[in-house]
Design a protein around this motif. Structure first.
Motif, mmCIF file in Angstrom:
data_model
loop_
_atom_site.group_PDB
_atom_site.id
_atom_site.type_symbol
_atom_site.label_atom_id
_atom_site.label_comp_id
_atom_site.label_asym_id
_atom_site.label_seq_id
_atom_site.Cartn_x
_atom_site.Cartn_y
_atom_site.Cartn_z
ATOM 1 N N LYS A 1 -43.656 20.110 16.161
ATOM 2 C CA LYS A 1 -44.324 20.958 14.998
ATOM 3 C C LYS A 1 -44.121 19.932 13.755
ATOM 4 C CE LYS A 1 -42.604 25.187 17.226
ATOM 5 N NZ LYS A 1 -41.583 26.279 16.924
ATOM 6 N N LEU A 2 -43.393 19.095 13.604
ATOM 7 C CA LEU A 2 -43.649 18.389 12.237
ATOM 8 C C LEU A 2 -44.792 17.175 12.463
ATOM 9 C CD1 LEU A 2 -39.730 17.790 12.069
ATOM 10 C CD2 LEU A 2 -41.167 19.371 10.890
ATOM 11 N N PRO A 3 -45.262 16.711 11.042
ATOM 12 C CA PRO A 3 -46.062 15.655 11.185
ATOM 13 C C PRO A 3 -45.348 14.487 10.951
ATOM 14 C CG PRO A 3 -45.638 16.574 8.793
ATOM 15 C CD PRO A 3 -44.730 17.584 9.878
ATOM 16 N N ILE A 4 -44.793 13.968 12.314
ATOM 17 C CA ILE A 4 -44.107 12.882 12.559
ATOM 18 C C ILE A 4 -45.294 11.724 12.857
ATOM 19 C CG2 ILE A 4 -42.306 11.511 13.474
ATOM 20 C CD1 ILE A 4 -40.818 14.181 13.409
ATOM 21 N N GLN B 1 -37.286 2.077 9.504
ATOM 22 C CA GLN B 1 -38.710 2.150 9.992
ATOM 23 C C GLN B 1 -39.178 3.502 9.421
ATOM 24 O OE1 GLN B 1 -40.408 0.124 12.030
ATOM 25 N NE2 GLN B 1 -38.469 -0.921 12.083
ATOM 26 N N MET B 2 -38.648 4.267 8.662
ATOM 27 C CA MET B 2 -39.047 5.403 7.994
ATOM 28 C C MET B 2 -39.331 4.938 6.748
ATOM 29 S SD MET B 2 -36.661 8.451 9.512
ATOM 30 C CE MET B 2 -37.149 9.628 8.451
ATOM 31 N N ARG B 3 -38.625 3.946 5.876
ATOM 32 C CA ARG B 3 -38.734 3.513 4.734
ATOM 33 C C ARG B 3 -40.226 2.755 4.529
ATOM 34 N NH1 ARG B 3 -33.234 2.469 5.158
ATOM 35 N NH2 ARG B 3 -33.436 0.160 5.326
ATOM 36 N N LYS B 4 -40.592 2.523 5.668
ATOM 37 C CA LYS B 4 -41.911 1.722 5.567
ATOM 38 C C LYS B 4 -43.113 2.810 5.361
ATOM 39 C CE LYS B 4 -40.724 -2.047 8.707
ATOM 40 N NZ LYS B 4 -40.935 -2.597 9.956
ATOM 41 N N LEU B 5 -42.867 4.128 5.594
ATOM 42 C CA LEU B 5 -43.816 5.081 5.279
ATOM 43 C C LEU B 5 -44.225 5.344 3.870
ATOM 44 C CD1 LEU B 5 -42.784 7.772 7.911
ATOM 45 C CD2 LEU B 5 -44.488 6.203 8.189
ATOM 46 N N ASP B 6 -45.090 6.179 3.694
ATOM 47 C CA ASP B 6 -45.573 6.500 2.242
ATOM 48 C C ASP B 6 -44.560 7.571 1.788
ATOM 49 O OD1 ASP B 6 -47.571 4.834 2.241
ATOM 50 O OD2 ASP B 6 -49.040 6.137 2.804
ATOM 51 N N ASP B 7 -44.385 7.692 0.489
ATOM 52 C CA ASP B 7 -43.569 8.912 0.149
ATOM 53 C C ASP B 7 -44.198 10.094 0.445
ATOM 54 O OD1 ASP B 7 -41.446 7.218 -0.924
ATOM 55 O OD2 ASP B 7 -42.398 7.033 -2.899
ATOM 56 N N VAL C 1 -33.245 8.867 2.872
ATOM 57 C CA VAL C 1 -34.147 8.751 4.139
ATOM 58 C C VAL C 1 -33.231 8.690 5.447
ATOM 59 C CG1 VAL C 1 -35.771 6.998 5.322
ATOM 60 C CG2 VAL C 1 -36.078 7.381 2.878
ATOM 61 N N LEU C 2 -32.031 7.844 5.413
ATOM 62 C CA LEU C 2 -31.220 8.013 6.360
ATOM 63 C C LEU C 2 -30.573 9.179 6.816
ATOM 64 C CD1 LEU C 2 -29.428 6.324 8.427
ATOM 65 C CD2 LEU C 2 -27.590 6.379 6.438
ATOM 66 N N GLU C 3 -30.430 10.385 5.774
ATOM 67 C CA GLU C 3 -29.958 11.779 5.849
ATOM 68 C C GLU C 3 -31.120 12.321 6.804
ATOM 69 O OE1 GLU C 3 -28.634 13.984 2.929
ATOM 70 O OE2 GLU C 3 -27.443 12.451 2.147
ATOM 71 N N LEU C 4 -32.543 12.082 6.128
ATOM 72 C CA LEU C 4 -33.592 12.747 6.979
ATOM 73 C C LEU C 4 -33.688 12.309 8.349
ATOM 74 C CD1 LEU C 4 -36.289 14.425 7.042
ATOM 75 C CD2 LEU C 4 -37.564 12.346 5.941
ATOM 76 N N GLY C 5 -33.330 11.000 8.644
ATOM 77 C CA GLY C 5 -33.519 10.670 10.043
ATOM 78 C C GLY C 5 -32.175 11.297 11.003
ATOM 79 N N GLU C 6 -31.017 11.309 10.410
ATOM 80 C CA GLU C 6 -30.262 11.845 11.197
ATOM 81 C C GLU C 6 -30.599 13.470 11.534
ATOM 82 O OE1 GLU C 6 -26.737 11.822 8.476
ATOM 83 O OE2 GLU C 6 -26.111 9.921 9.305
ATOM 84 N N LEU D 1 -43.082 11.042 4.234
ATOM 85 C CA LEU D 1 -41.549 11.594 4.197
ATOM 86 C C LEU D 1 -41.675 12.993 3.558
ATOM 87 C CD1 LEU D 1 -39.866 8.428 3.258
ATOM 88 C CD2 LEU D 1 -40.081 9.422 5.392
ATOM 89 N N ASP D 2 -42.462 13.258 2.228
ATOM 90 C CA ASP D 2 -42.560 14.536 1.611
ATOM 91 C C ASP D 2 -43.033 15.533 2.705
ATOM 92 O OD1 ASP D 2 -41.178 13.541 -0.559
ATOM 93 O OD2 ASP D 2 -42.926 13.322 -1.805
ATOM 94 N N ALA D 3 -43.993 15.028 3.358
ATOM 95 C CA ALA D 3 -44.803 16.486 4.253
ATOM 96 C C ALA D 3 -43.815 16.542 5.237
ATOM 97 C CB ALA D 3 -45.843 15.695 4.636
ATOM 98 N N ILE D 4 -42.992 15.648 5.852
ATOM 99 C CA ILE D 4 -42.001 15.785 6.875
ATOM 100 C C ILE D 4 -40.820 16.702 6.310
ATOM 101 C CG2 ILE D 4 -40.124 14.899 8.275
ATOM 102 C CD1 ILE D 4 -42.063 12.455 8.526
ATOM 103 N N ARG D 5 -40.330 16.567 5.248
ATOM 104 C CA ARG D 5 -39.269 17.288 4.617
ATOM 105 C C ARG D 5 -39.871 18.861 4.301
ATOM 106 N NH1 ARG D 5 -38.324 12.320 1.341
ATOM 107 N NH2 ARG D 5 -36.470 11.771 1.919
ATOM 108 N N ASP D 6 -41.133 18.901 3.911
ATOM 109 C CA ASP D 6 -41.658 20.202 3.369
ATOM 110 C C ASP D 6 -41.754 20.818 5.048
ATOM 111 O OD1 ASP D 6 -43.033 22.125 1.857
ATOM 112 O OD2 ASP D 6 -44.931 21.710 2.803
ATOM 113 N N ALA D 7 -42.210 20.345 6.028
ATOM 114 C CA ALA D 7 -42.438 21.095 7.122
ATOM 115 C C ALA D 7 -41.196 21.360 7.663
ATOM 116 C CB ALA D 7 -43.099 20.039 8.204
ATOM 117 N N MET D 8 -40.037 20.851 7.216
ATOM 118 C CA MET D 8 -38.702 21.277 7.851
ATOM 119 C C MET D 8 -37.988 22.355 6.966
ATOM 120 S SD MET D 8 -36.978 17.575 9.050
ATOM 121 C CE MET D 8 -35.556 17.971 8.612
ATOM 122 N N SER D 9 -38.489 22.359 5.674
ATOM 123 C CA SER D 9 -38.002 23.223 4.798
ATOM 124 C C SER D 9 -38.300 24.524 5.035
ATOM 125 C CB SER D 9 -38.274 22.702 3.339
ATOM 126 O OG SER D 9 -37.835 23.756 2.308
#
Length: 189
Positions: free
Chosen positions: A43-46, A76-82, A26-31, A85-93
């Motif tokens: 453009k991301l579902p943040i 704060q991001m760890r408070k989100l549902d998995d 999650v920290l890496e995703l935040g960076e 977080l997966d939707a954000i990662r998928d949108a960035m991928s």
């Protein structure tokens, strides 16, 4: 202490090492999020509650302060549902489902543009307007005429590009309304 089930021997929760690995992910995703521009973030579902924390982290110039703010963002991001977080990662991928859908939509718009400019353009226009009644018929026909005129007079392909953008917007609007219709059907069940 994690504890384990006396009967099956299974542990009740993830190990501390697994929890730490998840927190570091999650920290890496935040960076990565902090390194993005405002347009890319849009453009991301943040979730809206994360955006101020991301902006605050981007404004920090002091290394120590930025590191602390980044840790707070990750908390704060760890408070989100998995799933979020997966939707954000998928949108960035670049290999993610969202990227594949966008690429497929661009290809459909390109094929549709070529069909509109082909020998049977009237039939393609009729099919397009039947499938997407929200499309601006007059604007599309004007762009097709302008594209033919550009080709005839060897002008730069301004209308050709604008036709592509218009078709992309029509297709994106059609997908959004189809998704909304699917959501409406689910809510009626």
């Amino acid at each position: 202490m994690r504890g384990h089930d006396e009967e099956t021997g299974e542990f009740f929760s993830p190990s501390r090492s697994a929890q730490r690995r998840a927190a570091l992910d999650v920290l890496e995703l935040g960076e990565v999020l902090v390194a993005l521009t405002a347009t890319q973030l849009g453009k991301l579902p943040i979730p809206d509650e994360l955006l101020p924390h991301i902006r605050d982290t981007q404004r920090m110039s002091s290394h120590g302060a930025r590191k602390r703010q980044l840790a707070f963002l990750a908390k704060q991001m760890r408070k989100l549902d998995d799933a979020q977080l997966d939707a954000i990662r998928d949108a960035m991928s670049k290999d993610g489902e969202a990227a594949r859908r966008d690429t497929a939509m661009l290809h459909r718009a390109e094929v549709l543009r070529e069909a509109l400019l082909g020998d049977d353009g009237d039939a393609a226009m009729t099919d397009l307007l039947a499938q997407h009644p929200q499309a601006d018929r007059q604007k599309l026909r004007q762009l097709v005429r302008n594209t033919f005129d550009e080709r005839k007079h060897n002008k730069p392909p301004r209308a050709f590009r604008e036709l592509f953008r218009e078709l992309r917007d029509v297709l994106a609007g059609g997908e959004a309304s189809a998704d909304a219709d699917d959501g409406d059907e689910d809510s009626h069940d």
